[in-house]
Design a protein around this motif. Structure first.
Motif, PDB file in Angstrom:
ATOM      1  N   THR A  41      -7.651   0.777  -1.650  1.00  0.00           N
ATOM      2  CA  THR A  41      -6.986   0.539  -0.364  1.00  0.00           C
ATOM      3  C   THR A  41      -6.562   1.830   0.345  1.00  0.00           C
ATOM      4  O   THR A  41      -5.788   1.777   1.301  1.00  0.00           O
ATOM      5  CB  THR A  41      -5.750  -0.355  -0.556  1.00  0.00           C
ATOM      6  N   GLU A  57      -3.322   1.799   3.008  1.00  0.00           N
ATOM      7  CA  GLU A  57      -3.060   0.577   3.751  1.00  0.00           C
ATOM      8  C   GLU A  57      -1.807  -0.129   3.231  1.00  0.00           C
ATOM      9  O   GLU A  57      -1.613  -0.264   2.021  1.00  0.00           O
ATOM     10  CB  GLU A  57      -4.275  -0.344   3.599  1.00  0.00           C
ATOM     11  N   ASP A  58      -0.967  -0.593   4.151  1.00  0.00           N
ATOM     12  CA  ASP A  58       0.207  -1.379   3.759  1.00  0.00           C
ATOM     13  C   ASP A  58      -0.149  -2.869   3.774  1.00  0.00           C
ATOM     14  O   ASP A  58      -1.281  -3.252   4.062  1.00  0.00           O
ATOM     15  CB  ASP A  58       1.424  -1.061   4.631  1.00  0.00           C
ATOM     16  N   ARG A  59       0.816  -3.716   3.482  1.00  0.00           N
ATOM     17  CA  ARG A  59       0.561  -5.169   3.407  1.00  0.00           C
ATOM     18  C   ARG A  59       0.148  -5.779   4.745  1.00  0.00           C
ATOM     19  O   ARG A  59      -0.437  -6.847   4.793  1.00  0.00           O
ATOM     20  CB  ARG A  59       1.805  -5.874   2.881  1.00  0.00           C
ATOM     21  N   ARG A  60       0.467  -5.113   5.831  1.00  0.00           N
ATOM     22  CA  ARG A  60       0.099  -5.606   7.160  1.00  0.00           C
ATOM     23  C   ARG A  60      -1.240  -5.060   7.655  1.00  0.00           C
ATOM     24  O   ARG A  60      -1.646  -5.324   8.780  1.00  0.00           O
ATOM     25  CB  ARG A  60       1.189  -5.261   8.163  1.00  0.00           C
ATOM     26  N   ASP A  81       1.443   1.560  -3.190  1.00  0.00           N
ATOM     27  CA  ASP A  81       2.601   0.673  -3.121  1.00  0.00           C
ATOM     28  C   ASP A  81       2.989   0.500  -1.658  1.00  0.00           C
ATOM     29  O   ASP A  81       3.774   1.282  -1.126  1.00  0.00           O
ATOM     30  CB  ASP A  81       3.757   1.250  -3.939  1.00  0.00           C
ATOM     31  N   ASN A  82       2.378  -0.486  -1.012  1.00  0.00           N
ATOM     32  CA  ASN A  82       2.643  -0.795   0.398  1.00  0.00           C
ATOM     33  C   ASN A  82       2.492   0.420   1.314  1.00  0.00           C
ATOM     34  O   ASN A  82       3.336   0.705   2.153  1.00  0.00           O
ATOM     35  CB  ASN A  82       4.035  -1.424   0.554  1.00  0.00           C
TER      36      ASN A  82
END
Length: 92
Positions: A41, A57-60, A81-82
């Protein structure tokens, strides 16, 4: 004049040889991309002088510039980590 030109050329070649002989360790470090789950990611991954840099990349789905200093001390997974690089376990 000719001797001066030859001396300048030889000096430049000597300097070039010295500079390139001191760079392999740094070049090798810059080229090494350590294993870890972060690679799924994160993009634009690079290393320089013991620091791992990436855009993760973050969760969004947004990407953030992040870094992990002294990544070589990490003995566990290097993870995203997010949007931030994290090491699960450090070598003590």
């Amino acid at each position: 004049m000719k001797n001066t030109l030859v001396a300048l050329i030889l000096g430049a070649l000597s300097l070039s040889t010295v500079m390139s002989s001191s760079d392999p360790a740094q070049a090798q470090d810059r080229d090494r991309r350590p294993d870890g789950s972060y690679r799924r990611t994160c993009r634009d991954v690079r290393t320089d002088r013991g620091t791992l840099f990436a855009r993760c990349e973050d969760r969004r789905g947004r990407y953030h510039r992040t870094r992990l200093e002294d990544y070589r001390r990490c003995r566990g997974d290097i993870e995203n980590d997010n949007g931030q690089l994290r090491c699960r376990r450090h070598h003590r």
